[in-house]
Motif scaffolding. Structure first.
Motif, PDB file in Angstrom:
ATOM      1  N   SER A 356      30.735  48.739  38.576  1.00  0.00           N
ATOM      2  CA  SER A 356      30.699  48.409  40.002  1.00  0.00           C
ATOM      3  C   SER A 356      31.113  49.619  40.831  1.00  0.00           C
ATOM      4  O   SER A 356      32.104  50.286  40.515  1.00  0.00           O
ATOM      5  CB  SER A 356      31.651  47.252  40.307  1.00  0.00           C
ATOM      6  N   ASP A 425      31.123  41.050  41.702  1.00  0.00           N
ATOM      7  CA  ASP A 425      29.671  40.976  41.656  1.00  0.00           C
ATOM      8  C   ASP A 425      29.163  42.400  41.440  1.00  0.00           C
ATOM      9  O   ASP A 425      29.820  43.364  41.848  1.00  0.00           O
ATOM     10  CB  ASP A 425      29.094  40.430  42.962  1.00  0.00           C
ATOM     11  N   SER A 438      22.930  40.280  43.991  1.00  0.00           N
ATOM     12  CA  SER A 438      23.770  40.682  42.868  1.00  0.00           C
ATOM     13  C   SER A 438      22.957  40.456  41.605  1.00  0.00           C
ATOM     14  O   SER A 438      22.362  39.389  41.427  1.00  0.00           O
ATOM     15  CB  SER A 438      25.046  39.847  42.834  1.00  0.00           C
ATOM     16  N   THR A 441      27.420  40.422  36.873  1.00  0.00           N
ATOM     17  CA  THR A 441      28.828  40.293  37.244  1.00  0.00           C
ATOM     18  C   THR A 441      29.661  41.167  36.311  1.00  0.00           C
ATOM     19  O   THR A 441      29.191  41.598  35.253  1.00  0.00           O
ATOM     20  CB  THR A 441      29.305  38.837  37.164  1.00  0.00           C
ATOM     21  N   HIS A 478      31.572  43.300  47.355  1.00  0.00           N
ATOM     22  CA  HIS A 478      31.233  42.727  46.045  1.00  0.00           C
ATOM     23  C   HIS A 478      32.467  42.552  45.167  1.00  0.00           C
ATOM     24  O   HIS A 478      32.384  41.910  44.114  1.00  0.00           O
ATOM     25  CB  HIS A 478      30.227  43.622  45.327  1.00  0.00           C
ATOM     26  N   ARG A 480      35.527  40.678  44.355  1.00  0.00           N
ATOM     27  CA  ARG A 480      36.069  39.365  44.700  1.00  0.00           C
ATOM     28  C   ARG A 480      37.585  39.303  44.538  1.00  0.00           C
ATOM     29  O   ARG A 480      38.250  38.509  45.209  1.00  0.00           O
ATOM     30  CB  ARG A 480      35.406  38.298  43.817  1.00  0.00           C
ATOM     31  N   THR A 524      31.463  32.955  36.448  1.00  0.00           N
ATOM     32  CA  THR A 524      30.107  33.107  36.957  1.00  0.00           C
ATOM     33  C   THR A 524      29.267  32.000  36.337  1.00  0.00           C
ATOM     34  O   THR A 524      29.266  31.830  35.115  1.00  0.00           O
ATOM     35  CB  THR A 524      29.515  34.498  36.663  1.00  0.00           C
ATOM     36  N   GLN A 529      24.569  35.018  39.090  1.00  0.00           N
ATOM     37  CA  GLN A 529      24.924  36.445  39.155  1.00  0.00           C
ATOM     38  C   GLN A 529      26.006  36.722  40.191  1.00  0.00           C
ATOM     39  O   GLN A 529      26.064  37.793  40.790  1.00  0.00           O
ATOM     40  CB  GLN A 529      23.691  37.325  39.442  1.00  0.00           C
ATOM     41  N   ARG A 530      26.889  35.769  40.386  1.00  0.00           N
ATOM     42  CA  ARG A 530      27.986  35.930  41.330  1.00  0.00           C
ATOM     43  C   ARG A 530      29.269  35.361  40.734  1.00  0.00           C
ATOM     44  O   ARG A 530      29.235  34.425  39.935  1.00  0.00           O
ATOM     45  CB  ARG A 530      27.680  35.247  42.671  1.00  0.00           C
TER      46      ARG A 530
END
Length: 539
Positions: A356, A425, A438, A441, A478, A480, A524, A529-530
């Motif tokens: 990420s 994400d 997204s 994950t 993205h 979280r 997830t 995809q989150r």
């Protein structure tokens, strides 16, 4: 991973070496000349029909790791369905030789899928401790779940391995995933500067004998031995198994000439790693390989050190070059083709550095430097962690594009390295997120012991981290959740409907009896995809 503090070479005194002799380093007066199993037993890389077993035999009292001393000894191994070894289903023989530092591996096949087994070794009538292991489900099976302990970054001098003790005590795990930095190469007092306990050898490890001694000393830790005896371990390496911020032809923590040639040092580290770890190499000299857990999950294990180009410098536009690679061509082809061909519900990727992207916005200057030490980013404030996937942006975009364009859903990156818990994400375009999709994950596990934000600042946990965490989340929509203070571990549970990570933190890394508590859980759901927060822990 880049660290500050005493960053180069330590002078090793005779007194310092004497102060950190490993357990059983010398024979006791009157000790019998009989084999011993001082370093425990282990298993790893479970398959539907087999598992890799490991031990290390001390054939005579003076045959300590790295010494080259001691005769070869024949070792018998056996696998049973019960703890009393009343029903032995497999047995065999091997030889523990000085050429392999008296380590033994047995790649046992012919076992039943998704079955727990007990195993042990015997040398000259002396039995090892018993271990417990488990095979993977059959390839076409539909298991209810897959449950993995997840750990990373276990610096011996930075604290005690209580995280391993807590995972060893669990009876619900199918395996433990170690995401790298299983050992550290530094000399005593280099990192951390004020050790909680002392390692062997006291100097920075450079030679084959050095790496063998370091691995052997780690295995004197009772919690580490307990983890290996309780569960099969699936391990990949990061940089500290060789040297900090390593790349294809060198490392930040390697000085050619003064410390020999990099290829010789790396070859020594790799040899010791495969001698001491229950790892089945798929490609000679690397750890990238794939394990399958029925039709529920494929686990793709990456090697992001052996083939990568050198990390770019601070502010270097080279990070965006189309020619730069973190995976290497062969591994890239293997990964992308494997993801495309996978018929599993979930594609799990064992990923040693964070994929990420991370920007830092208006983070205060007094926090940026300490965070840079953990993340390996330039201290000047640029939003680029050049040792992470942030330093190889074109290849990252190609991989995320591959997932998006081919409709490959339910991909979860499992990451270590940065000594913090994260739940992210993974957007196709972070700058426009959440306006763009997204495509995966990412669950990042903190360190077992290695320094994080509060350690680097020298303040109690939660003193200043809230400021940094708020700034990171504000600049990265993205992200979280992030916890920049805790040491600990995580437990991942995968079902057909969701993949959930429970994050645990320890009460005190310096306390061998440290307690453990769940701090957060994130999941997830299949097809999303989150990442979302889970109110309840894994059942």
């Amino acid at each position: 991973m880049t660290h500050a503090g005493p960053s180069r070479r330590a002078v090793v005194t005779t007194a310092a070496v004497a102060a950190v002799l490993p357990l059983a380093a010398a024979p006791r007066a009157g000790a019998a000349e009989a084999p011993a199993f001082h370093h425990g037993v282990a298993s790893g890389d479970p398959l539907p029909d087999g598992v890799l077993l490991w031990t290390r035999v001390t054939p005579v009292p003076g045959a300590v790791p790295g010494s080259g001393a001691g005769p070869d000894v024949e070792v018998e191994w056996e696998v049973a369905t019960d703890a009393g070894f009343g029903t032995v289903v497999a047995r065999g023989r091997s030889t523990a030789s000085g050429a392999a530092d008296h380590t033994v591996k047995a790649d046992v096949r012919g076992l039943r899928p998704d079955t727990a087994y007990h195993f042990r070794f015997t040398a000259s009538g002396v039995r090892s401790p018993a271990g417990r292991t488990r095979t993977a489900p059959a390839d076409q099976a539909e298991p209810d779940n897959l449950r993995l302990g997840v750990v990373s970054c276990s610096n011996y001098e930075a604290g005690h391995f209580a995280a391993y003790r807590h995972l060893a005590a669990r009876t619900d795990l199918h395996a433990v995933l170690h995401l790298g930095d299983y050992i550290y190469e530094y000399g005593t007092g280099q990192y951390p500067a004020d050790p909680v306990r002392r390692q062997e050898p006291a100097h920075e490890v450079l030679t084959l004998a050095d790496y063998r001694v370091r691995h052997g000393h780690y295995r004197t830790d009772p919690d580490l031995r307990a983890l290996h005896a309780a569960h099969p371990v699936i391990a990949l390496w990061d940089d500290h198994e060789t040297a900090n911020d390593s790349w294809r032809d060198g490392a930040e923590n390697h000085t050619p000439g003064a410390e020999g040639e990099w290829r010789a040092r790396r070859a020594a580290a790799v040899q010791a790693y495969f001698e001491w770890m229950p790892v089945r190499p798929a490609v000679e000299g690397t750890t990238y390989r794939r394990l399958r857990f029925g039709r529920l999950a494929d686990l793709h294990l990456l090697d992001l050190r052996t083939f990568r180009d050198r990390q770019a410098g601070t502010g270097d536009a080279e990070v965006d070059s189309r020619d730069r690679t973190i995976t290497g061509r062969a591994q890239w082809d293997w990964l992308t083709s494997g993801l495309s061909a996978s018929e599993a519900r979930w594609r799990l990727i064992g990923n040693s550095v964070m994929i990420s992207p991370v920007a830092f916005g208006s983070l205060p200057a007094f926090l940026l430097g300490p965070i840079a030490e953990c993340l390996g980013i330039p201290a000047g404030g640029l939003a680029i962690g050049t040792d992470q996937w942030d330093g190889y942006t074109h290849e990252r975009q190609r991989l995320l594009g591959h997932l998006h364009e081919r409709g490959i859903a339910d991909t979860v990156f499992l990451t270590g390295d940065i000594h913090m818990h994260w739940a992210n994400d993974v957007p196709l375009n972070a700058a426009l997120y959440p306006g763009t999709p997204s495509v995966a994950t990412e669950f990042v596990v903190t360190s077992v012991t290695s320094d994080n934000l509060d350690d680097t600042l020298g303040v109690p946990p939660r003193t200043l981290s809230g400021i940094a965490e708020t700034a990171v989340r504000a600049a990265n929509r993205h992200v979280r959740w992030v916890d920049m203070d805790g040491h600990g571990y995580a437990v991942l549970d995968v079902t057909a409907e969701r993949a959930q990570m429970d994050y645990f933190v320890l009460s005190d890394r310096a306390d061998p009896a440290a307690t453990s508590s769940r701090t957060r859980s994130y999941l997830t759901r299949s097809g999303t995809q989150r990442v979302t927060r889970a109110d309840d822990p894994i059942a």
